[in-house]
Write an enzyme that holds these catalytic residues in place. Structure first.
Site, PDB file in Angstrom:
ATOM      1  N   ALA B  43     -44.259 -37.273 -73.307  1.00  0.00           N
ATOM      2  CA  ALA B  43     -43.499 -36.294 -72.524  1.00  0.00           C
ATOM      3  C   ALA B  43     -43.890 -34.902 -72.991  1.00  0.00           C
ATOM      4  O   ALA B  43     -43.831 -34.607 -74.184  1.00  0.00           O
ATOM      5  CB  ALA B  43     -41.993 -36.513 -72.733  1.00  0.00           C
ATOM      6  N   ARG B  45     -44.171 -30.483 -71.697  1.00  0.00           N
ATOM      7  CA  ARG B  45     -43.873 -29.457 -70.701  1.00  0.00           C
ATOM      8  C   ARG B  45     -45.140 -28.763 -70.238  1.00  0.00           C
ATOM      9  O   ARG B  45     -45.281 -28.397 -69.107  1.00  0.00           O
ATOM     10  CB  ARG B  45     -42.879 -28.438 -71.270  1.00  0.00           C
ATOM     11  CG  ARG B  45     -41.442 -28.952 -71.253  1.00  0.00           C
ATOM     12  CD  ARG B  45     -40.500 -27.874 -71.691  1.00  0.00           C
ATOM     13  NE  ARG B  45     -40.912 -27.351 -72.998  1.00  0.00           N
ATOM     14  CZ  ARG B  45     -40.142 -26.622 -73.790  1.00  0.00           C
ATOM     15  NH1 ARG B  45     -38.925 -26.316 -73.408  1.00  0.00           N
ATOM     16  NH2 ARG B  45     -40.573 -26.197 -74.959  1.00  0.00           N
ATOM     17  N   LYS B 103     -36.383 -30.900 -89.118  1.00  0.00           N
ATOM     18  CA  LYS B 103     -35.528 -30.688 -90.300  1.00  0.00           C
ATOM     19  C   LYS B 103     -34.155 -30.151 -89.927  1.00  0.00           C
ATOM     20  O   LYS B 103     -33.147 -30.528 -90.512  1.00  0.00           O
ATOM     21  CB  LYS B 103     -36.203 -29.738 -91.274  1.00  0.00           C
ATOM     22  CG  LYS B 103     -36.570 -28.402 -90.673  1.00  0.00           C
ATOM     23  CD  LYS B 103     -37.927 -27.902 -91.103  1.00  0.00           C
ATOM     24  CE  LYS B 103     -39.019 -28.644 -90.360  1.00  0.00           C
ATOM     25  NZ  LYS B 103     -40.330 -28.015 -90.425  1.00  0.00           N
ATOM     26  N   GLY B 185     -50.634 -15.704 -87.632  1.00  0.00           N
ATOM     27  CA  GLY B 185     -49.979 -16.913 -87.119  1.00  0.00           C
ATOM     28  C   GLY B 185     -49.270 -17.726 -88.190  1.00  0.00           C
ATOM     29  O   GLY B 185     -48.785 -18.816 -87.924  1.00  0.00           O
ATOM     30  N   GLU B 188     -43.633 -16.487 -87.691  1.00  0.00           N
ATOM     31  CA  GLU B 188     -43.194 -16.332 -86.308  1.00  0.00           C
ATOM     32  C   GLU B 188     -42.926 -14.860 -86.006  1.00  0.00           C
ATOM     33  O   GLU B 188     -42.712 -14.058 -86.916  1.00  0.00           O
ATOM     34  CB  GLU B 188     -41.880 -17.110 -86.097  1.00  0.00           C
ATOM     35  CG  GLU B 188     -41.890 -18.543 -86.544  1.00  0.00           C
ATOM     36  CD  GLU B 188     -42.512 -19.477 -85.519  1.00  0.00           C
ATOM     37  OE1 GLU B 188     -42.634 -19.077 -84.349  1.00  0.00           O
ATOM     38  OE2 GLU B 188     -42.883 -20.599 -85.897  1.00  0.00           O
ATOM     39  N   LYS B 203     -34.412 -28.159 -95.453  1.00  0.00           N
ATOM     40  CA  LYS B 203     -35.217 -29.150 -96.184  1.00  0.00           C
ATOM     41  C   LYS B 203     -34.544 -29.540 -97.494  1.00  0.00           C
ATOM     42  O   LYS B 203     -34.517 -30.713 -97.878  1.00  0.00           O
ATOM     43  CB  LYS B 203     -36.618 -28.587 -96.438  1.00  0.00           C
ATOM     44  CG  LYS B 203     -37.417 -28.369 -95.154  1.00  0.00           C
ATOM     45  CD  LYS B 203     -38.652 -27.507 -95.422  1.00  0.00           C
ATOM     46  CE  LYS B 203     -39.447 -27.257 -94.147  1.00  0.00           C
ATOM     47  NZ  LYS B 203     -40.467 -26.187 -94.340  1.00  0.00           N
TER      48      LYS B 203
END
Lengths: 437, 437
Positions: B43, B45, B103, B185, B188, B203
């Protein structure tokens, strides 16, 4: 659920530790296993003062444990080859599961033992055989099961690492530190197994089998110890940005598997270079996960017991079902059928970089002759240190080479040693970058 | 044996990696699992250009996978809380086993999920939720199962470690390195989860639950990020023989469990101090095994996939039997019944050592007043560095204290900050020796 009943054979260092860990942590172990793990019987030759055997059924005959109908799992902690082999095979024949800490037994007789166990549908577990309490067998066999493993490199002998650590930190000679390690109980009175790399080769044989899915082939391992590493080599390596560690190394190559134990220069910035004293660590490279490392105590009563009891936990969880060998003994199923496609390479076929130390008469042209021999053998030089000396004196020359086949290096060393201006033999230590090559 | 049929939900970074590892290493995985693990449905998107979906049944509705009668295991890789929770609970309700890398989901909704899974007799595995490809969940839950764990301390957020590594190596400011990490990268565009410690707290919550056998209690974790660590603190720590790492720490004490994430000074000689860049490592102390450490890639497509596929291997091995939850989800059975005996301690109850940095007006008597406040609060000073300054100027004072209760330190800091000769607020960073205390 009803308890798993354990028979402990051998009550020395590891046997005593196992007895005490099972007893002391019984509550937590029961909660983890889902059932109690109880000591049904202990076979021992002499008393271990660390263990309180009150209320425990004891014997001095290990085979009594192997045939005791009340014992579900035989824990083999007597060590050695022949008696241990007989004990384990008898236990299997009687339908017992087996847990062992015996690296020599598994490395040498493992194929026969696993075949017998498979036929009887019993578990044989041996986490404690490699790197004491570090769960590296489980990590390789299960935790990294998604990966095609490209190499394994480990500090898997604590005695050897203790000696090399102190040689480096204190600038001392091998013999000197060995004597100290013997006095402190870190080295045996006959240290051959540890310092000549046999113990490490047993462990590497097991790691390689699990990493690549090949049969155990201890007889094909190349084994070189640390007894010829000098304080000068340790210092020169340091100057060049390296540290000398006694490594077990197994690599997958297009020509087969490398399986070798020897002193090795590794870059100081590698995590393995920071593993000091009696500690062990194993670096593993997988195609998906990249580099990983597992660190901890590689020997000792309770660290080794930690691994023995982890195996007992696995047995307890597994025999809650009818499925008696949930995880293949050596990580892969059908090893004897499929393993032959990856032969263990002869040492002269391996490819690595080298550190060389030679003593030359300080006359013009010596270096040129050495360099031209290396060139003729297809070996290129990465770094060279020639120390100053008075004319006519012996002067050490240190060379670092790029990667080449060991066969070429053997020939180059033979030719260099035959030069009139070179004194004695050439010291050769292999160099591994342990990067993601 | 017939294949295990997997439905992958989510084809982003980790989903794509899982797809590719399962496909590329199918032969080795089959040999290890004893049966093929095949991708029955995906599945997604949007398309992941790294994956060749030729011949694969696809959908854009994850719930279609959860109700697909041909899917044995649902792999949840969509991330987030609510939709992931609905998906996992639906899959469990439909009798599917679940593997997840999420997590946040496990830390926040794990107790509910494991209860539902237990009732349905299905496996829920989550190795990839902590420290990416490092098999630390398996090591804690199984490999160290013999031990009473006394503490766990880990570098479990790669972004934070990348930033601290570059701050130290290059003497740069937090904001500067963060901007670089975002450009590369590694961070974020909204870095809150990583740099404020929320991701690490998720975690740590999971690790603590498995280590001690307590329910997941994310809401009780103390969480402090690295955004207020300055280049000066990094340098002062270095001068004192320490390195600042962002650690998740959980300790068992007589008063309960510590569960805390914050910047921490650790001695340079600890192995954790040599873990650089985006790498992760977790140190675990057990009563039998002593200190151990697990190192590797904590994030990334294929490292995380390595852990997802290892869980699939476990599922494949387990469902070869009728026993559907061989290893307890959180390592111990009966966690909800027995876990309450170990409460998570409020932060003011924890005991640790401290690094303090304060700015004082350089007048006689300032130091005496600071020292007497510390003394009155029962805090003893281990080291003190007062830098020279011109009379009347602001001068930094660096203090290292012995271990004390956080409550006392809070009060001492409140009193120090109220002194007329102290400018601004006191910088406080906790110090952990990570020895065998």
């Amino acid at each position: 659920m009803k308890p798993v009943r354990v028979g402990i054979c051998g009550l020395g260092t590891v046997g005593g530790g196992t007895f005490n860990v099972l007893t002391r942590n019984a509550d937590e172990i029961t909660r983890r296993a889902g059932r109690p793990i109880v000591i049904e019987q202990v076979a021992h030759r002499s008393l271990n003062p660390a263990c309180d055997l009150t209320g425990i059924r004891t014997t001095n005959d290990v085979f009594e444990v192997a045939s005791n109908p009340d014992v579900d799992v035989v824990v083999e902690l007597i060590g050695g080859y022949d008696l241990a082999r007989d004990l384990v095979l008898t236990a299997i024949e009687n339908g017992k599961h087996v847990v062992t800490a015996n690296k020599a037994l598994i490395a040498v007789h493992g194929n026969e033992i696993f075949k017998a166990a498979h036929q009887k549908g019993v578990i044989v577990a041996f986490e404690a055989a490699v790197a004491g309490g570090i769960p590296v067998i489980k990590s390789l066999r299960e935790g990294l099961g998604a990966n095609r493993i490209s190499w394994v490199a480990g500090i898997i002998n604590g005695t050897g690492n203790y000696i090399l650590t102190h040689m480096r930190d204190e600038g001392r000679a091998f013999e000197d530190v060995l004597a100290e390690a013997q006095a402190l109980g870190y080295a045996e009175s006959d240290p051959t197994f540890d310092v000549e790399g046999i113990d490490a080769a047993h462990k590497l044989t097991i790691l390689a089998s699990i990493a690549y899915g090949v049969p155990l082939q201890f007889d094909k391992a190349y084994t070189e110890g640390i007894s010829r590493v000098t304080a000068e080599d340790v210092e020169q390596a340091d100057n060049l940005g390296y540290i000398i560690k006694h490594l077990g190394i197994s690599k997958r190559t297009d020509s087969g598997l490398e399986l070798r134990v020897h002193p090795t220069l590794i870059p100081k910035e590698r995590l393995l270079a920071s593993v000091h004293g009696v500690k062990n660590a194993i670096a593993v490279m997988g195609d998906a996960v990249g580099p990983t490392l597992y660190y901890g105590a590689g020997a000792g009563a309770e660290p080794t017991a930690s691994a023995v009891v982890a195996d007992l936990l696995d047995v307890a969880r597994d025999i809650s079902t009818e499925h008696r060998y949930r995880t293949p003994y050596l990580a892969f199923g059908g090893i004897t059928e499929n393993g032959e496609s990856l032969p263990i390479m002869p040492m002269e076929d391996i490819i690595t970089a080298y550190y060389l130390r030679l003593l030359a008469v300080d006359r013009p042209g010596v270096l040129a002759r050495v360099a031209s021999i290396l060139s003729e053998e297809g070996i290129s030089i990465e770094a060279l240190i020639q120390q100053e000396a008075t004319e006519g004196e012996l002067v050490p020359i240190i060379l670092m080479t790029h990667r080449t086949q060991e066969r070429n290096m053997n020939e180059a060393i033979r030719r260099i040693e035959s030069l009139a201006d070179i004194a004695g033999s050439v010291t050769r230590i292999r160099v591994e970058s342990l990067d993601e090559e």
